[in-house]
Write an enzyme that holds these catalytic residues in place. Sequence first.
Site, short mmCIF file in Angstrom:
data_model
loop_
_atom_site.label_atom_id
_atom_site.label_comp_id
_atom_site.label_asym_id
_atom_site.label_seq_id
_atom_site.Cartn_x
_atom_site.Cartn_y
_atom_site.Cartn_z
N CYS A 96 9.07 17.99 -4.88
CA CYS A 96 10.21 17.69 -5.75
C CYS A 96 9.94 16.44 -6.60
O CYS A 96 9.15 16.52 -7.53
CB CYS A 96 11.50 17.60 -4.94
SG CYS A 96 12.93 18.00 -5.94
N HIS B 32 11.88 21.65 -0.78
CA HIS B 32 11.69 20.68 0.31
C HIS B 32 11.24 21.35 1.60
O HIS B 32 12.07 21.60 2.48
CB HIS B 32 13.00 19.92 0.55
CG HIS B 32 13.35 18.97 -0.54
ND1 HIS B 32 13.05 17.62 -0.48
CD2 HIS B 32 13.94 19.18 -1.74
CE1 HIS B 32 13.45 17.04 -1.59
NE2 HIS B 32 14.00 17.96 -2.38
N GLU C 83 9.94 20.11 4.08
CA GLU C 83 10.16 19.22 5.23
C GLU C 83 11.55 19.39 5.82
O GLU C 83 11.84 18.86 6.89
CB GLU C 83 9.90 17.76 4.82
CG GLU C 83 10.97 17.09 3.97
CD GLU C 83 11.00 17.53 2.51
OE1 GLU C 83 10.26 18.47 2.14
OE2 GLU C 83 11.79 16.96 1.74
#
Length: 196
Positions: free
Chosen positions: A82, A179, A181
């Site tokens: 991002c 994302h 994560e």
Amino acid sequence: MGKKPKHVGVLALQGDFEAHRAALARAGAEPVLVREAGQFSDLDGLVIPGGESTTMLKLLHYDNLLAPLQEFARRKPVFGTCAGAILLARHVSNPSQESLGMIDIDVERNAYGRQLESRVAVLEPEPSLRERSGPEALEAVFIRAPIIRRTGPHTRVLARYAGDPVLVEEDKHMVATFHPELTADSRVHSLFLSKL
Ligand code: GLN
């Protein structure tokens, strides 16, 4: 004896670095939070997290980290997510800002507009991702994400959302506009680790 864990830095100036640290540990790496230029010499790779790319850029200048980061990226793999993808891109628009040009893509910031400020999408892996990470769909969290408007001749698209590339690699570097994560699936982090 198992393989030695990889030392992966997570740029920890601002943004979502803690979630990346946890995701890298889950994927079997030894993550290190990076705040100083001296730390780069011990790393096998680096993750630039999501957050606010303008702020991150200011902090990179302020902490004299821009040149060391550029030098590191010439030698070792970097994964930008991002805001991190925005920093690694060649050209940035909406508004335009300085970037490292480590991966041959042009990005438009916040390009999905208000209605898509934050959403979870399901991505079908492109063949080049399926080969390496399996055929299962990938859950992707988008938060005020950029759109990759152009990819270069040597950029490989690994996943798309609504036709636009959202996970791409070029040589040793990789970027995601979502994302990885923030989901339990560690395939994207594992893919990055396989480049180190
Ligand atoms: N909108 C942010 C930027 O332009 C990126 C958002 C994110 O990293 N989740 O820098």
